[in-house]
Design a protein around this motif. Structure first.
Motif, short mmCIF file in Angstrom:
data_model
loop_
_atom_site.label_atom_id
_atom_site.label_comp_id
_atom_site.label_asym_id
_atom_site.label_seq_id
_atom_site.Cartn_x
_atom_site.Cartn_y
_atom_site.Cartn_z
N UNK A 166 -33.83 57.36 -17.87
CA UNK A 166 -32.59 56.62 -17.60
C UNK A 166 -31.39 57.56 -17.68
N UNK A 167 -31.35 58.41 -18.70
CA UNK A 167 -30.25 59.36 -18.83
C UNK A 167 -30.22 60.34 -17.65
N UNK A 168 -31.41 60.78 -17.22
CA UNK A 168 -31.48 61.70 -16.08
C UNK A 168 -30.97 61.02 -14.82
N UNK A 169 -31.36 59.78 -14.62
CA UNK A 169 -30.88 59.02 -13.46
C UNK A 169 -29.35 58.91 -13.51
N UNK A 170 -28.79 58.62 -14.69
CA UNK A 170 -27.34 58.50 -14.82
C UNK A 170 -26.65 59.83 -14.51
N UNK A 172 -27.68 62.15 -12.43
CA UNK A 172 -27.70 62.33 -10.97
C UNK A 172 -26.65 61.47 -10.29
N UNK A 173 -26.32 60.32 -10.90
CA UNK A 173 -25.29 59.43 -10.36
C UNK A 173 -23.90 59.79 -10.89
N UNK A 174 -23.82 60.83 -11.70
CA UNK A 174 -22.57 61.26 -12.33
C UNK A 174 -21.97 60.16 -13.20
#
Length: 283
Positions: A166-170, A172-174
């Protein structure tokens, strides 16, 4: 040379951190051996080694962070980091493969061999079943059950893998807020895991008579779970550094391999624990 030219490669200046790390591992090894042989003084070198190792990790990370934030790393350096981390994790896979192999050999080959007809004259009271202390002493211990703390720890680590993703996805979305929140949850779950494992060890020693001296089962149990716990501790240290860097505004959606490297390592720790839960606790 301490800078990188466009299309060239960055050559780091001489560093003292590898020597500091070697000294830390030496003190950890000496302290661990003393403690395993019931020498209370072993806590002193063990503590020195542990805190020196933490100091080395933060110091070495800080050096690399300053180089990265200073714009010294290009795409070629980034690729070398990816290959280095990949080979490092592969070496860790082989490390645990050797330990799992020792457990497999003890369970599948050694125990049945010690209990066959040829050895009944030597150890007539030995029962060839797992778990066992071995042929010299009866099984005066209780193995750790799978559906107590180990099952809770499995849920905790699997959940931490989700929060890390989830943190990695966030990132990538800045989305800086969700990045920090997801990393914080991952660290909290990891700390709870380690706290429960420490309680599990105390319970094993005080109530179940399950110790390092409890024959082949005790040695393999603590070897596998103990080294995994060490890897979780190291992973938590790295995650903490990444969290502080995220709070400081480091990392970009298209340039954040330090985060990726730590997430690779954390997912590796999760997978190893699944193997431990199945083979050590459940089966």
């Amino acid at each position: 040379m301490s800078n990188a030219q466009p299309g060239g490669y960055y050559f780091a200046p001489p560093s003292h951190w590898p020597i500091v790390g070697s000294v830390a591992l030496f003190f950890l090894a000496v302290g661990g051996v003393l403690l395993m042989n019931s020498h209370g003084v072993g806590w002193i070198p063990f503590a020195i080694g542990f805190f020196t190792l933490v100091y080395m990790l933060f110091g070495w990370f800080g050096t690399v962070i300053r180089e990265s934030e200073g714009g010294l790393f290009n795409n070629q350096v980034d690729m070398s980091f990816r290959w280095s981390m990949s080979w490092f994790i592969f070496s860790e896979v082989m490390f645990f493969a050797a330990f799992f192999g020792a457990l497999f050999y003890a369970r599948v080959y050694s125990v049945p061999w010690l209990g066959d007809v040829d050895n009944k004259l030597l150890w007539p009271e030995f029962a060839a079943h797992w778990p066992t202390m071995g042929p010299y002493r009866p099984a005066e211990f209780t193995p750790m059950g799978a559906w107590g703390i180990p099952a809770i720890n499995t849920l905790l680590l699997l959940s931490s893998g989700v929060t890390c993703t989830w943190a990695h996805w966030a990132l990538k979305k800045n989305d800086r807020a969700n990045l920090i929140f997801g990393l914080s949850l991952t660290i909290i779950l990891g700390i709870i895991f380690m706290s429960l494992q420490a309680y599990e060890y105390m319970h094993a020693y005080s109530d179940l008579n399950l110790k390092l001296t409890t024959g082949v089962f005790g040695s393999t149990f603590f070897m596998l779970t103990g080294f995994h716990g060490f890897h979780v501790t190291l992973g938590l240290t790295m995650l903490t550094v990444i969290l502080f860097r995220s709070v400081a505004g480091h990392f970009k959606p298209d340039h954040h391999f330090a985060f990726e490297a730590v997430s690779w390592y954390w997912h590796f720790v999760d997978v190893v624990w699944l193997g431990l839960f199945l083979v050590v606790y459940w089966l």
